[in-house]
Write a protein that holds these residues in place. Structure first.
Motif, PDB file in Angstrom:
ATOM      1  N   ALA A  86      35.535  55.530  77.645  1.00 31.25           N
ATOM      2  CA  ALA A  86      36.157  54.207  77.725  1.00 31.25           C
ATOM      3  C   ALA A  86      36.565  53.715  76.341  1.00 31.25           C
ATOM      4  O   ALA A  86      37.611  53.074  76.172  1.00 31.25           O
ATOM      5  CB  ALA A  86      35.189  53.219  78.376  1.00 31.25           C
ATOM      6  N   GLU A  87      35.738  54.016  75.347  1.00 29.88           N
ATOM      7  CA  GLU A  87      36.041  53.616  73.970  1.00 29.88           C
ATOM      8  C   GLU A  87      37.341  54.261  73.503  1.00 29.88           C
ATOM      9  O   GLU A  87      38.169  53.627  72.831  1.00 29.88           O
ATOM     10  CB  GLU A  87      34.885  54.023  73.062  1.00 29.88           C
ATOM     11  N   ILE A  88      37.536  55.537  73.867  1.00 22.77           N
ATOM     12  CA  ILE A  88      38.768  56.243  73.493  1.00 22.77           C
ATOM     13  C   ILE A  88      39.938  55.758  74.334  1.00 22.77           C
ATOM     14  O   ILE A  88      41.051  55.549  73.831  1.00 22.77           O
ATOM     15  CB  ILE A  88      38.590  57.761  73.654  1.00 22.77           C
ATOM     16  N   CYS A  89      39.690  55.547  75.619  1.00 26.24           N
ATOM     17  CA  CYS A  89      40.739  55.103  76.545  1.00 26.24           C
ATOM     18  C   CYS A  89      41.322  53.756  76.115  1.00 26.24           C
ATOM     19  O   CYS A  89      42.512  53.499  76.283  1.00 26.24           O
ATOM     20  CB  CYS A  89      40.172  55.009  77.961  1.00 26.24           C
ATOM     21  N   ALA A  90      40.487  52.887  75.557  1.00 26.29           N
ATOM     22  CA  ALA A  90      40.951  51.575  75.118  1.00 26.29           C
ATOM     23  C   ALA A  90      41.959  51.688  73.976  1.00 26.29           C
ATOM     24  O   ALA A  90      42.785  50.787  73.776  1.00 26.29           O
ATOM     25  CB  ALA A  90      39.762  50.721  74.675  1.00 26.29           C
ATOM     26  N   VAL A  91      41.914  52.817  73.259  1.00 26.54           N
ATOM     27  CA  VAL A  91      42.855  53.042  72.163  1.00 26.54           C
ATOM     28  C   VAL A  91      44.091  53.790  72.657  1.00 26.54           C
ATOM     29  O   VAL A  91      45.218  53.509  72.239  1.00 26.54           O
ATOM     30  CB  VAL A  91      42.183  53.844  71.029  1.00 26.54           C
ATOM     31  N   TYR A  92      43.890  54.749  73.584  1.00 25.62           N
ATOM     32  CA  TYR A  92      44.976  55.576  74.097  1.00 25.62           C
ATOM     33  C   TYR A  92      45.007  55.533  75.623  1.00 25.62           C
ATOM     34  O   TYR A  92      44.589  56.481  76.293  1.00 25.62           O
ATOM     35  CB  TYR A  92      44.806  57.026  73.636  1.00 25.62           C
ATOM     36  N   PRO A  93      45.493  54.442  76.212  1.00 23.10           N
ATOM     37  CA  PRO A  93      45.504  54.325  77.679  1.00 23.10           C
ATOM     38  C   PRO A  93      46.728  55.006  78.291  1.00 23.10           C
ATOM     39  O   PRO A  93      47.769  54.384  78.509  1.00 23.10           O
ATOM     40  CB  PRO A  93      45.561  52.804  77.883  1.00 23.10           C
ATOM     41  N   GLU A 255      48.902  54.577  83.606  1.00 24.43           N
ATOM     42  CA  GLU A 255      50.277  54.104  83.552  1.00 24.43           C
ATOM     43  C   GLU A 255      50.673  53.300  84.787  1.00 24.43           C
ATOM     44  O   GLU A 255      51.811  52.838  84.886  1.00 24.43           O
ATOM     45  CB  GLU A 255      51.221  55.287  83.340  1.00 24.43           C
ATOM     46  N   GLU A 256      49.734  53.138  85.733  1.00 27.30           N
ATOM     47  CA  GLU A 256      50.019  52.359  86.937  1.00 27.30           C
ATOM     48  C   GLU A 256      49.211  51.062  86.974  1.00 27.30           C
ATOM     49  O   GLU A 256      49.067  50.442  88.019  1.00 27.30           O
ATOM     50  CB  GLU A 256      49.720  53.217  88.175  1.00 27.30           C
ATOM     51  N   VAL A 257      48.665  50.669  85.805  1.00 27.18           N
ATOM     52  CA  VAL A 257      47.798  49.497  85.719  1.00 27.18           C
ATOM     53  C   VAL A 257      48.321  48.550  84.647  1.00 27.18           C
ATOM     54  O   VAL A 257      48.726  48.984  83.570  1.00 27.18           O
ATOM     55  CB  VAL A 257      46.346  49.907  85.354  1.00 27.18           C
ATOM     56  N   GLN A 258      48.293  47.248  84.938  1.00 31.63           N
ATOM     57  CA  GLN A 258      48.615  46.258  83.916  1.00 31.63           C
ATOM     58  C   GLN A 258      47.459  46.189  82.917  1.00 31.63           C
ATOM     59  O   GLN A 258      46.296  46.211  83.300  1.00 31.63           O
ATOM     60  CB  GLN A 258      48.811  44.876  84.565  1.00 31.63           C
ATOM     61  N   ASN A 259      47.778  46.109  81.631  1.00 25.14           N
ATOM     62  CA  ASN A 259      46.768  46.042  80.567  1.00 25.14           C
ATOM     63  C   ASN A 259      45.721  47.157  80.693  1.00 25.14           C
ATOM     64  O   ASN A 259      44.513  46.901  80.732  1.00 25.14           O
ATOM     65  CB  ASN A 259      46.056  44.684  80.583  1.00 25.14           C
ATOM     66  N   PRO A 260      46.152  48.416  80.751  1.00 19.89           N
ATOM     67  CA  PRO A 260      45.207  49.520  80.977  1.00 19.89           C
ATOM     68  C   PRO A 260      44.184  49.665  79.866  1.00 19.89           C
ATOM     69  O   PRO A 260      43.074  50.141  80.109  1.00 19.89           O
ATOM     70  CB  PRO A 260      46.119  50.746  81.054  1.00 19.89           C
ATOM     71  N   GLU A 261      44.530  49.253  78.630  1.00 17.37           N
ATOM     72  CA  GLU A 261      43.585  49.386  77.519  1.00 17.37           C
ATOM     73  C   GLU A 261      42.344  48.519  77.712  1.00 17.37           C
ATOM     74  O   GLU A 261      41.299  48.766  77.097  1.00 17.37           O
ATOM     75  CB  GLU A 261      44.266  49.042  76.189  1.00 17.37           C
ATOM     76  N   LYS A 262      42.439  47.516  78.576  1.00 19.85           N
ATOM     77  CA  LYS A 262      41.291  46.660  78.878  1.00 19.85           C
ATOM     78  C   LYS A 262      40.705  46.953  80.259  1.00 19.85           C
ATOM     79  O   LYS A 262      39.484  47.006  80.433  1.00 19.85           O
ATOM     80  CB  LYS A 262      41.702  45.189  78.798  1.00 19.85           C
ATOM     81  N   GLU A 263      41.577  47.135  81.229  1.00 22.36           N
ATOM     82  CA  GLU A 263      41.124  47.234  82.624  1.00 22.36           C
ATOM     83  C   GLU A 263      40.508  48.591  82.962  1.00 22.36           C
ATOM     84  O   GLU A 263      39.487  48.662  83.649  1.00 22.36           O
ATOM     85  CB  GLU A 263      42.293  46.932  83.574  1.00 22.36           C
ATOM     86  N   MET A 268      35.917  52.181  84.497  1.00 20.04           N
ATOM     87  CA  MET A 268      35.181  53.435  84.378  1.00 20.04           C
ATOM     88  C   MET A 268      33.679  53.196  84.250  1.00 20.04           C
ATOM     89  O   MET A 268      32.869  53.789  84.962  1.00 20.04           O
ATOM     90  CB  MET A 268      35.683  54.229  83.167  1.00 20.04           C
ATOM     91  N   VAL A 269      33.317  52.299  83.343  1.00 21.30           N
ATOM     92  CA  VAL A 269      31.897  52.065  83.091  1.00 21.30           C
ATOM     93  C   VAL A 269      31.241  51.322  84.247  1.00 21.30           C
ATOM     94  O   VAL A 269      30.127  51.665  84.681  1.00 21.30           O
ATOM     95  CB  VAL A 269      31.713  51.278  81.771  1.00 21.30           C
ATOM     96  N   VAL A 425      38.484  55.313  66.705  1.00 20.08           N
ATOM     97  CA  VAL A 425      38.029  54.283  67.644  1.00 20.08           C
ATOM     98  C   VAL A 425      37.373  53.093  66.956  1.00 20.08           C
ATOM     99  O   VAL A 425      36.775  52.245  67.620  1.00 20.08           O
ATOM    100  CB  VAL A 425      37.037  54.881  68.670  1.00 20.08           C
ATOM    101  N   LYS A 426      37.493  53.016  65.638  1.00 17.44           N
ATOM    102  CA  LYS A 426      36.778  51.944  64.946  1.00 17.44           C
ATOM    103  C   LYS A 426      37.323  50.563  65.306  1.00 17.44           C
ATOM    104  O   LYS A 426      36.612  49.565  65.176  1.00 17.44           O
ATOM    105  CB  LYS A 426      36.821  52.160  63.441  1.00 17.44           C
ATOM    106  N   ASN A 427      38.582  50.498  65.770  1.00 17.52           N
ATOM    107  CA  ASN A 427      39.163  49.225  66.184  1.00 17.52           C
ATOM    108  C   ASN A 427      39.339  49.135  67.697  1.00 17.52           C
ATOM    109  O   ASN A 427      40.105  48.310  68.189  1.00 17.52           O
ATOM    110  CB  ASN A 427      40.515  49.015  65.498  1.00 17.52           C
ATOM    111  N   SER A 428      38.632  49.993  68.430  1.00 17.05           N
ATOM    112  CA  SER A 428      38.741  49.985  69.886  1.00 17.05           C
ATOM    113  C   SER A 428      38.284  48.659  70.461  1.00 17.05           C
ATOM    114  O   SER A 428      37.301  48.065  69.996  1.00 17.05           O
ATOM    115  CB  SER A 428      37.901  51.120  70.488  1.00 17.05           C
ATOM    116  N   SER A 429      38.985  48.191  71.489  1.00 12.22           N
ATOM    117  CA  SER A 429      38.594  46.944  72.151  1.00 12.22           C
ATOM    118  C   SER A 429      37.351  47.134  73.012  1.00 12.22           C
ATOM    119  O   SER A 429      36.776  46.171  73.503  1.00 12.22           O
ATOM    120  CB  SER A 429      39.747  46.421  73.020  1.00 12.22           C
TER     121      SER A 429
END
Length: 519
Positions: A86-93, A255-263, A268-269, A425-429
């Motif tokens: 999830a930490e990586i996904c928030a950077v590269y969704p 790519e089928e989700v609004q704001n995927p870097e957050k949602e 997942m978690v 990932v140091k700036n991951s949301s």
């Protein structure tokens, strides 16, 4: 939805933005919510189905202690893996998921081979987890016949034909009901929770025999496995590890989700957390009313849950009624897993990494489905089901290779992230903060151990019929991957070349530059 795998919603409604042809990225319709993604992930894991169909594995290797405490242990580990991803996904969704992350986290020199390896592991993992869910669902349907005809034992043809029937249903839902998969994912989540509550209440209310709390939480007997006591416990963890594998598959729907870097990271978690609680709620009552283990392990088709329900309720109708709840969850899971597998196939094919990529990367705008990728995934699953004619332990092999492939595909980007000192990932949301290194290292260590464990046969001594052929299937796909890389990949494959983020098509190099500027 289990109704996954990596189950999930296909887009409906909104027309796709048509971009240039070839292997260019498609701007997919963003009509999935965080709840839908969480439902899809929850559906792919399909806790009641996964735990029921693999119950014999943990009962053979330690009984109660392995069942309940193995589940708790693997749930905690899976939370760590999900959080790391999830930490990586928030950077590269992106829909490329773990294979794209491996490319982004690697240096340009190793980007192609890193993404190629991870991509093939993910692809095979998606295919085989769909296969294992559908195959066990077919076995569950046939076990329902045994409730009313106790002398009925399905032969290999009946088992394979039922499996193909389940695959046909899952494929049909994905093709013709794609616009409603968002709703189905939500229904799946509600149905699964309701099924666990109903099964728990009915079993506890009707059981004439109850085991003691000591039996449920402290009884350990590994003698049926033939393994040394400690090793048997770890081999039995396959039940929990297999059930808790699908959460990473939903990255293919970014790519089928609004704001995927957050949602998507949250979904997942949270889905793993919910699955862990659901598993405890399902397993504890089941262990309190569990019949004699020898009788459970002697069930001919290896799917004893229908027999357990019937024995505990004292009624064939009651046993079948409870089994239906699990069967519906299983169908949801199979549908969802195939959804995720089709998206994974589509995404990997767009980068030319699969033989016939130009064909498999086509998108059907009328149905809003990557139809060719969907049909390829379904066909491969159906063909792999033929292994059952050679080995009645085929299901265990399917479970093993699915768990190995998905686990290692999750572990690869996490390992690369560690080697690169977690700079990306140091700036991951969704940051793991000061616990990041510890969580990442612990999860990679577990994944390495699990590869060894899940190639092991369930029990020893080993016979040809009881052998775990997970390593054979795994090496077969590895051979195809290596051959295709030698023939074509090393000449043309440079890793994922494009990605759609926030509706904008960017090259990987552009995105790497953006990340460096942020850091």
């Amino acid at each position: 939805m289990s109704g996954a795998s990596s189950p999930g919603g296909l887009g409906g409604g909104t027309a796709l933005k048509r971009m240039s042809t070839g292997n260019k990225r498609e701007d997919l319709p963003k009509n999935l919510s965080m709840v839908s993604i969480m439902g899809l992930s929850f559906a792919i894991m399909a806790v009641p189905c996964g735990l029921s169909t693999t119950l014999s594995l943990s009962l053979t290797n330690g009984e109660s202690v392995t069942v309940i405490w193995g589940w708790v242990l693997v749930s905690l580990i899976s939370m760590g893996i999900a959080a790391s991803l999830a930490e990586i996904c928030a950077v590269y969704p992106t829909a490329g998921g773990v294979y794209y992350w491996s490319a982004m986290l690697s240096t340009p020199k190793y980007r192609p081979i890193a993404s190629w390896i991870t991509g093939w592991l993910t692809l095979v993992g998606n295919w085989t987890v769909t296969l294992s869910i559908a195959f066990s669902t077919g076995q569950l349907f046939l076990s329902g016949v045994s409730i009313f005809q106790e002398d009925f034992v399905a032969n290999t043809w009946q088992t394979v034909l039922m499996f193909w029937g389940v695959m046909a249903v899952c494929t049909g839902v994905n093709v013709f009901f794609s616009k409603h998969l968002n709703l189905l994912n939500t229904i799946c989540m509600i149905w699964t929770a309701a099924a666990v509550i109903i099964i728990m209440v009915v079993l506890l209310a009707t059981a004439r025999h109850r085991n003691t709390a000591e039996y449920v939480f402290a009884h350990y007997d590994p003698t049926a496995s033939g393994y040394p006591s400690g090793w048997s416990f770890f081999v039995g963890l396959l039940q929990a590890a297999y059930t808790l594998t699908g959460y990473g598959m939903v990255a293919s729907l970014c790519e089928e989700v609004q704001n995927p870097e957050k949602e998507v990271p949250k979904a997942m978690v949270l889905s793993v957390f919910m699955a862990g609680l659901t598993g405890v709620a399902y397993l504890v009552p089941l262990l309190f009313v569990l019949p004699e283990v020898k009788a459970i392990l002697s069930v001919a088709n290896g799917q004893p849950i229908g027999m357990i329900f019937t024995t505990v309720t004292g009624s064939k109708a009651g046993g079948m009624g409870l089994l239906i709840f699990v069967l519906v969850v299983a169908l949801f899971a199979g549908t969802g897993a195939l959804t995720a597998a089709s998206r994974c196939t589509f995404a990997f094919a767009r980068d030319g990494a699969i033989p016939g990529s130009r064909y498999w990367s086509q998108y059907n705008y009328k149905l809003n489905v990557p139809l060719n990728g969907l049909l390829l995934s379904s066909a491969i699953c159906c063909l792999l089901g033929l292994i059952y004619f050679g080995s009645t332990a085929a299901f265990q092999s399917f479970v093993g290779v699915a768990t190995i492939c998905l686990s290692t595909s999750y572990g690869f980007p996490i390992l690369v992230n560690i080697l690169n000192r977690r700079v990306a990932v140091k700036n991951s949301s969704f940051s793991l903060g000061k616990f990041g290194y510890a969580i990442n290292i612990a999860t990679v260590t577990w994944i390495i151990l699990s590869v060894v464990l899940f190639c092991m046969p369930v029990s020893i001594p080993v016979t040809a019929a009881g052998m775990n052929y997970a390593s054979v299937v795994f090496m077969g796909f590895a051979g195809i991957s290596v051959l295709w890389y030698a023939v074509r990949g090393r000449k043309t494959f440079n890793g994922p070349e494009e990605v759609v983020i926030d509706g904008e098509s960017r090259s990987v190099d552009e995105e790497v530059g953006r990340e460096k500027s942020r850091q």
